[in-house]
Write a protein that holds these residues in place. Structure first.
Motif, PDB file in Angstrom:
ATOM      1  N   THR B 399       0.829  -1.207   0.000  1.00  0.00           N
ATOM      2  CA  THR B 399       0.000   0.000   0.000  1.00  0.00           C
ATOM      3  C   THR B 399       0.860   1.252   0.000  1.00  0.00           C
ATOM      4  N   ILE B 400       1.869   1.270   0.860  1.00  0.00           N
ATOM      5  CA  ILE B 400       2.756   2.441   0.929  1.00  0.00           C
ATOM      6  C   ILE B 400       3.442   2.657  -0.410  1.00  0.00           C
ATOM      7  N   GLU B 401       3.905   1.564  -0.992  1.00  0.00           N
ATOM      8  CA  GLU B 401       4.631   1.638  -2.259  1.00  0.00           C
ATOM      9  C   GLU B 401       3.760   2.223  -3.347  1.00  0.00           C
ATOM     10  N   ASN B 402       2.482   1.849  -3.335  1.00  0.00           N
ATOM     11  CA  ASN B 402       1.598   2.368  -4.368  1.00  0.00           C
ATOM     12  C   ASN B 402       1.285   3.836  -4.176  1.00  0.00           C
ATOM     13  N   ARG B 403       1.302   4.303  -2.937  1.00  0.00           N
ATOM     14  CA  ARG B 403       0.939   5.703  -2.702  1.00  0.00           C
ATOM     15  C   ARG B 403       2.152   6.627  -2.766  1.00  0.00           C
ATOM     16  N   LEU B 404       3.298   6.160  -2.313  1.00  0.00           N
ATOM     17  CA  LEU B 404       4.471   7.027  -2.291  1.00  0.00           C
ATOM     18  C   LEU B 404       5.402   6.766  -3.465  1.00  0.00           C
ATOM     19  N   TYR B 405       5.107   5.751  -4.250  1.00  0.00           N
ATOM     20  CA  TYR B 405       5.904   5.416  -5.436  1.00  0.00           C
ATOM     21  C   TYR B 405       7.352   5.149  -5.093  1.00  0.00           C
ATOM     22  N   THR B 406       7.571   4.524  -3.962  1.00  0.00           N
ATOM     23  CA  THR B 406       8.940   4.186  -3.609  1.00  0.00           C
ATOM     24  C   THR B 406       8.961   2.969  -2.714  1.00  0.00           C
ATOM     25  N   LYS B 407      10.021   2.165  -2.808  1.00  0.00           N
ATOM     26  CA  LYS B 407      10.187   1.051  -1.886  1.00  0.00           C
ATOM     27  C   LYS B 407      11.318   1.324  -0.919  1.00  0.00           C
ATOM     28  N   SER B 417       3.314  11.084   9.751  1.00  0.00           N
ATOM     29  CA  SER B 417       2.505  12.256   9.407  1.00  0.00           C
ATOM     30  C   SER B 417       1.842  12.105   8.050  1.00  0.00           C
ATOM     31  N   LEU B 418       2.534  11.447   7.123  1.00  0.00           N
ATOM     32  CA  LEU B 418       1.982  11.331   5.778  1.00  0.00           C
ATOM     33  C   LEU B 418       0.806  10.367   5.737  1.00  0.00           C
ATOM     34  N   MET B 419       0.970   9.211   6.377  1.00  0.00           N
ATOM     35  CA  MET B 419      -0.060   8.171   6.278  1.00  0.00           C
ATOM     36  C   MET B 419      -0.267   7.577   7.667  1.00  0.00           C
ATOM     37  N   PRO B 420      -0.948   8.309   8.546  1.00  0.00           N
ATOM     38  CA  PRO B 420      -1.020   7.847   9.941  1.00  0.00           C
ATOM     39  C   PRO B 420      -1.719   6.503  10.116  1.00  0.00           C
ATOM     40  N   ARG B 421      -2.812   6.275   9.377  1.00  0.00           N
ATOM     41  CA  ARG B 421      -3.535   5.015   9.573  1.00  0.00           C
ATOM     42  C   ARG B 421      -2.696   3.834   9.097  1.00  0.00           C
ATOM     43  N   VAL B 422      -2.087   4.011   7.938  1.00  0.00           N
ATOM     44  CA  VAL B 422      -1.253   2.942   7.412  1.00  0.00           C
ATOM     45  C   VAL B 422      -0.066   2.698   8.331  1.00  0.00           C
ATOM     46  N   VAL B 484       9.217   4.889  10.277  1.00  0.00           N
ATOM     47  CA  VAL B 484       7.756   4.861  10.334  1.00  0.00           C
ATOM     48  C   VAL B 484       7.241   5.806  11.411  1.00  0.00           C
ATOM     49  N   LEU B 485       8.020   5.988  12.478  1.00  0.00           N
ATOM     50  CA  LEU B 485       7.545   6.805  13.579  1.00  0.00           C
ATOM     51  C   LEU B 485       7.905   8.277  13.445  1.00  0.00           C
ATOM     52  N   SER B 486       8.617   8.642  12.393  1.00  0.00           N
ATOM     53  CA  SER B 486       9.033  10.043  12.330  1.00  0.00           C
ATOM     54  C   SER B 486       7.841  10.897  11.945  1.00  0.00           C
ATOM     55  N   ALA B 487       7.765  12.039  12.566  1.00  0.00           N
ATOM     56  CA  ALA B 487       6.569  12.859  12.388  1.00  0.00           C
ATOM     57  C   ALA B 487       6.964  14.312  12.227  1.00  0.00           C
ATOM     58  N   ARG B 488       6.285  14.993  11.373  1.00  0.00           N
ATOM     59  CA  ARG B 488       6.428  16.444  11.285  1.00  0.00           C
ATOM     60  C   ARG B 488       5.123  16.992  10.740  1.00  0.00           C
ATOM     61  N   ARG B 489       5.019  18.286  10.660  1.00  0.00           N
ATOM     62  CA  ARG B 489       3.780  18.876  10.179  1.00  0.00           C
ATOM     63  C   ARG B 489       3.538  18.507   8.721  1.00  0.00           C
ATOM     64  N   GLN B 490       2.275  18.194   8.381  1.00  0.00           N
ATOM     65  CA  GLN B 490       1.964  17.819   6.993  1.00  0.00           C
ATOM     66  C   GLN B 490       1.515  19.023   6.201  1.00  0.00           C
ATOM     67  N   THR B 491       1.741  18.953   4.903  1.00  0.00           N
ATOM     68  CA  THR B 491       1.097  19.925   4.012  1.00  0.00           C
ATOM     69  C   THR B 491      -0.261  19.357   3.600  1.00  0.00           C
ATOM     70  N   ASP B 492      -1.082  20.193   2.986  1.00  0.00           N
ATOM     71  CA  ASP B 492      -2.416  19.716   2.616  1.00  0.00           C
ATOM     72  C   ASP B 492      -2.361  18.599   1.599  1.00  0.00           C
ATOM     73  N   TYR B 493      -1.444  18.720   0.655  1.00  0.00           N
ATOM     74  CA  TYR B 493      -1.331  17.643  -0.337  1.00  0.00           C
ATOM     75  C   TYR B 493      -1.000  16.336   0.346  1.00  0.00           C
ATOM     76  N   GLU B 494      -0.059  16.424   1.299  1.00  0.00           N
ATOM     77  CA  GLU B 494       0.356  15.195   1.959  1.00  0.00           C
ATOM     78  C   GLU B 494      -0.796  14.586   2.729  1.00  0.00           C
ATOM     79  N   ARG B 495      -1.657  15.435   3.288  1.00  0.00           N
ATOM     80  CA  ARG B 495      -2.785  14.896   4.046  1.00  0.00           C
ATOM     81  C   ARG B 495      -3.723  14.109   3.151  1.00  0.00           C
ATOM     82  N   ARG B 499      -6.172   9.229   1.464  1.00  0.00           N
ATOM     83  CA  ARG B 499      -7.541   9.040   0.988  1.00  0.00           C
ATOM     84  C   ARG B 499      -7.587   8.170  -0.258  1.00  0.00           C
ATOM     85  N   ARG B 500      -6.466   8.034  -0.927  1.00  0.00           N
ATOM     86  CA  ARG B 500      -6.497   7.261  -2.168  1.00  0.00           C
ATOM     87  C   ARG B 500      -6.214   5.781  -1.959  1.00  0.00           C
TER      88      ARG B 500
END
Lengths: 284, 644, 149
Positions: B399-407, B417-422, B484-495, B499-500
């Motif tokens: 799932t992460i790979e499909n959304r962030l386009y990276t392994k 911060s980017l994908m909290p539920r995942v 996985v645990l690193s966190a910082r403020r998200q931008t709106d796009y990142e939020r 959803r996808r």
């Protein structure tokens, strides 16, 4: 007295013990440098002051992770004295140490992150030893709990001297004393600023300090395991070892992480694993 | 429904679903079929619990007491034919040679009449271990199939140049499940071999799905290595055909094998080692990482590789105490050590998961080789916990790979911060894999306790390997956890990224995460009612108390596992956190980690994990492991040949 | 009991000092003066510090830095300007790049004059700073009490 009672005693008394050791450390260091040094209770004053400061937190996960860290450190000691299996306790100990790494690494800031990575290397360097140490102690005494080892007729330190020797080295690494203070240092002005704790302030830093006191008490408890025939002898050995460590701390400079890893693993392989092999082959 | 009919359904139905899926071209209709089929398979698997009841073992044959007769050789010829066709088409000639070698052994046995008659009522053997395997394959397998619906949609959207053959993909996934079900309930060795080869062929087809040069190469490597195991299997059958006791697995594994049976045991162990990708055969599993993630999840966590260790666990009582057993144990443990070293040098997350899988499998193989009830218990525990946690992790990484386009885990910065539920789901998986005192660590602890009792130098060696290997796992999991645990403020796009994620992915990953927690919570009943009795029964030891989990300990374990995900969940619920600046020597760093640098420039803060540069060369370590384990394997086979 | 008085930690920052005052600050740590007796630690990290000890004057480059460090320090905190340059710009006050003393940028609590300031003055200034720290802490407590009342 049932073992659980000792566990609870540890929870209550270990921070006091650790704090006093930390204070004595600073006084001895100061005297070595021809200074007077702070009062003995200074670490407690420091912790108290830290609790009275506001904490500027840089992300929401640091505080829960650090609370986890100090809780798990305390629980490890309570488990150890409270009669839990020694090897399981070692794994819980590793988890407690890992939580500090995660708290620092979550900061996403250069100094914290590098400190976290280096602390992870420290964990990697010392973990094989702790597992081997507990396995060796269990094998020698045939016991699997703290009380069992203390009650055993075998004199652990004399049966597995190689493991004891490695323990002295590993304790220096775990206490993060020079030359192994690659991730954090109590002395000011190191190249990573404050390393692990760079972005922790106020009560977060206090948690790290208190966890360090628990850790010191844990290492004292481990020392007593080696001198299982007499608890007082064990504590005395811990005191002597600690003094030696302060001397080493004040006379060496920091080494690189690659050297730390290689050195610790070489010593572990030669003295500790070698001792374990002898133990199994000679069928003690 | 009787157990016999249930197993027949479990083997036959997935093939039927696969055939139908193959014929359907419309994605929506096929997805509906996949979901329905998966649900039916899962329900049937769970029905095995009441159908099996509290018995120790059940034996049965095909419905109507049919004889397998000519069906087995016919299927083998068909499978070999497929391998030959593919081999010739892609001009890889080793595979057809290996397949034809194996076929010739089997056909020779059939045609010359040297193969003893199979007892039609004892073709299948269902005991508690089979139940565990059926549940694992039958619950996790369908979850992965449904997850694949969502994954493949994103996968193909991201790579439009790939010709979509999703009907083939899903068909093979189902046939694969069928093969696995057949494998874990077979008693008659030639029948087991047929299912074994079905799984080999399915993995070949799945790895080579995209049909690029690279994946074709890896697919053939997997095929060749597994065919080598298959030849070993067929040769073992040839050796066993002469022995009394016939070709029934249950008879062969009642107790320590005598010198006459050890050569066959060694060859069967070889098959198990190739299937579970132990060194020196590990490169096929690493290469399989280039396949789509559901393939990796299915092959490398819950099914195919488990077939190999399943066989080794079955053989454990027979190998106990022999040099063959010790050889197998050291192949496993040395694999564990070497792959843990290599994993610390790797930043591709899927490869790290693959190395971790190899390590866990190595532990199971180590336990199986030594052969005591305690270690067999550890092996099954590891299978259960690894299958659930690793299956979850592969799906989440997909799932992460499909959304962030990276392994590459270096690009997972601020995942929390980017994908909290995942991230929360990923943390359940990672916590399940190694955080004390969850299952895998319970298993490691029990293994160390059991190794302490192994006499002499081997016992010491096993503990030393375990100590160093275990520490290395903390190192590489720690690095992934930091990211996985690193966190910082998200931008709106990142939020908006999360959803996808498709509902198929949520609906399969969340339940499996709950499954991980459930298995932790119910470790006591599972051990007391299923695994403990099996382990004692397999080694013919009278009932005694196994690892007893006090309720307080179980609660503590559950709390420890849930702690990190809970932290993640809590942080995501407080998104409006007032993030203070981090210390950068007085320079301001904007929330998105951009700093004012020297001479008026602007720099982005990048943080990179240590990958042991200058200390360990990953490729060299892998080759060293392959060579070392290769030598141990040869020694093991020699010991088997000499009957030691 | 107030712990701030017994454990004040210092962040020492050299704004654009000639290093004269800095050497005197470091001298306080040496055995001759030994401020660790009072629990004072020179931490290089603003997040750990209570007292911000600044030497040197403000110029274009370090406005942002001084503000950033001050912002990162957790409350309660005090600022001690050490030396003539930190107080008002010193003999460099008319230079083209110098903006003036530290109080141009952040609120200063204690001014320690001298060029270079003597260690005794610096220690005296830090002690005054500790008193100011105590006052701030008491003020903050009163305000918190009023807010909840």
């Amino acid at each position: 007295m049932p073992p659980i009672f000792y566990g609870l005693l540890f929870l209550a008394l270990a921070p006091i013990f650790g704090g006093l050791v930390a204070g004595a450390d600073r006084i001895v260091t100061a005297r070595m440098q021809s200074r007077v040094g702070p009062p003995l209770l200074q670490p407690f004053y420091d912790a108290g002051k830290l609790f009275s400061k506001t904490s500027r937190q840089i992300n929401p996960v640091q505080e829960p992770l650090l609370l986890g860290h100090v809780t798990m450190m305390a629980v490890t000691g309570a488990m150890l004295l409270g009669g839990t299996d020694l090897i399981l306790t070692t794994f819980v100990f590793a988890l407690a140490a890992l939580l500090l790494v995660l708290a620092a690494g979550s900061a996403s800031s250069p100094y914290s992150f590098t400190g976290a990575e280096r602390e992870l290397i420290v964990l990697l360097a010392v973990e094989p030893f702790f597992i081997l140490m507990m396995a060796a102690i269990c094998k020698v005494t045939g016991a699997s709990t703290y009380g069992g080892v203390l009650a055993s007729p075998k004199l652990v330190a004399l049966e597995i001297p190689g493991v004891l020797l490695t323990f002295l080295l590993v304790a220096v690494v775990k206490l993060r004393k020079s030359p192994f203070d690659i991730s954090i240092s109590h002395h000011p002005h190191q190249e990573l600023v404050k390393g692990l704790t760079t972005d922790m302030s106020g009560r977060l830093l206090a948690y790290v300090e208190i966890a360090h006191w628990y850790e010191t008490a844990l290492l004292a408890a481990f020392t007593v395991l080696f001198f299982n025939w007499n608890v007082a002898a064990g504590l005395a050995a811990f005191a002597i070892g600690y003094l030696a460590e302060v001397l080493v701390d004040n006379s060496t400079s920091r080494i690189k992480w690659q050297l730390l890893l290689r050195f610790t693993w070489t010593v572990t392989l030669l003295f500790c694993a070698g001792n374990v092999l002898a133990l199994f082959v000679l069928g003690v | 429904m009787t157990l016999a009919n249930l197993c027949a359904a479990l083997i036959a139905l997935p093939i039927a679903f696969g055939a139908i899926a193959f014929l359907i071209d419309r994605t929506a209709l096929r997805s509906a079929l996949v979901v329905t089929g998966s649900a039916i398979v899962a329900a049937l698997s769970m029905a095995a619990i009441p159908a099996f009841g509290g018995a120790d073992s059940a034996f049965f044959g095909l419905p109507g007491e049919l004889e397998p007769g000519a069906a087995l050789p016919a299927i083998e010829i068909a499978l070999t034919g497929l391998v030959v066709v593919f081999g010739l088409y892609y001009r890889r000639f080793l595979a057809p040679v290996l397949a034809l070698t194996q076929l010739s052994i089997s056909l020779y046995l059939e045609l010359s009449g040297r193969l003893p008659e199979a007892d039609p009522g004892r073709l299948f053997w269902f005991d508690r271990l089979s139940l565990v395997m059926v549940l694992i394959v039958g619950i996790i397998g369908p979850l992965i199939c449904v997850n694949a619906i969502g994954y493949m949609r994103s996968y193909h959207r991201a790579s439009p140049m790939l010709k979509g053959r999703r009907n083939v993909f899903f068909a093979i996934l189902f046939v694969f499940l069928s093969g696995m079900f057949g494998l874990v309930v077979s008693n008659y060795l030639p029948l087991l071999l047929v299912f074994w080869e079905i799984t080999t062929l399915c993995s070949f087809l799945l790895i080579g799905y995209t049909r690029t040069d690279e994946t074709i190469g890896y697919a053939f490597r997997a095929l060749n290595m597994n065919l080598v195991g298959g030849i070993g299997f067929a040769a073992a059958i040839a050796l066993l055909a002469e022995q009394p006791g016939g070709l029934e697995l249950v008879e062969l594994t009642r107790g320590p094998a005598g010198a006459a049976l050890l050569p066959a045991m060694a060859l069967l162990a070889l098959a198990g080692i190739t299937k579970s990708a132990q060194m020196p055969f590990s490169s096929w599993l690493i290469g399989a990482m280039y396949a789509p993630s559901p393939t990796s999840a299915l092959l490398h966590s819950s099914t195919m590789v488990k077939a190999g260790v399943f066989l080794l666990l079955r053989l454990s009582p027979a190998m106990a105490g022999s040099l063959v057993g010790y050889g197998v144990a050291f192949v496993g443990m040395l694999t564990f050590l070497f792959v843990s070293i290599v994993a610390g040098t790797e930043s591709n997350t899927k490869k790290v998961l693959a190395y971790s899988t190899l390590g866990s499998l190595g532990l199971i193989v180590g336990c199986a080789g030594i052969g005591t009830p305690e270690l067999a218990w550890v092996g099954v525990m590891l299978i259960i916990f690894h299958a659930t946690a690793k299956g979850l992790l592969f799906m989440v990484v997909g799932t992460i790979e499909n959304r962030l386009y990276t392994k590459d885990m270096e690009n997972f910065d601020a995942l929390l911060s980017l994908m909290p539920r995942v991230s929360t789901l990923a943390l359940v998986g990672i916590a399940g894999m190694f955080i004390a005192p969850f299952g895998v660590v319970i298993a490691k602890w029990s293994a160390i306790r059991a190794f302490i009792d192994v006499p002499g130098a081997p016992g010491a060696a096993l503990i030393v390997i375990m100590a160093f290997g275990s520490s290395l796992t903390i190192f590489y999991w720690g690095k992934l956890l930091i990211k996985v645990l690193s966190a910082r403020r998200q931008t709106d796009y990142e939020r908006s990224i999360e959803r996808r994620v498709s509902r198929y992915e949520w609906l399969t990953e969340a339940p499996l995460a709950l499954g991980v927690l459930a298995v932790t919570a119910f470790i006591g009943p599972i051990s007391d009612n299923v695994i403990g009795p099996w382990a004692l029964g397999a080694f013919s030891v009278p009932p005694r108390d196994f690892l007893h989990m006090a309720p307080a300990m179980v609660l503590f374990m559950l709390g420890a596992v849930m702690f990190l995900p809970a932290v993640a969940y809590w942080s995501w619920r407080h998104p409006a956190y007032d993030h203070a600046d981090f210390y950068a020597s007085g320079r301001s760093a904007a929330p998105s980690h951009v700093m004012d640098a020297a001479l008026g420039g602007i720099r982005r803060v990048t943080l990179r994990n240590y990958y042991m540069d200058g200390v360990v060369n990953g490729a060299l370590a892998f080759r060293a492991g392959t060579a070392t384990c290769g030598l141990v394997l040869v020694a093991m086979l020699a010991a088997g040949a000499m009957g030691l | 009991m107030s712990f701030l008085r017994r454990s004040p930690w210092i962040l020492h920052y050299d704004a654009s000092s000639c290093n004269g005052c800095d050497i005197e600050v470091l001298a306080c740590l040496t055995p001759l003066y030994d401020v660790e007796r009072f629990g004072i630690i020179n931490t290089g990290n603003p997040k750990h510090a209570d007292i911000f000890l600044v030497t040197g004057s403000v110029n274009e480059r370090n406005i942002e830095i001084i503000q950033n460090l001050y912002r990162q320090m957790p409350d309660p905190k005090v600022v001690v300007a050490v030396g003539a340059c930190a107080c008002s710009g010193g003999i460099f006050a008319r230079a083209y790049n110098v903006q003036g003393g530290i109080d141009r940028v952040i609120p200063v609590d204690v001014y320690v004059p001298g060029c270079a300031a003597r260690p005794e003055s610096i220690i005296d200034g830090v002690v005054r700073g500790i008193e100011a720290l105590e006052e701030k802490r008491a003020l903050a407590r009163r305000q918190r009490g009023e807010n909840t009342a």
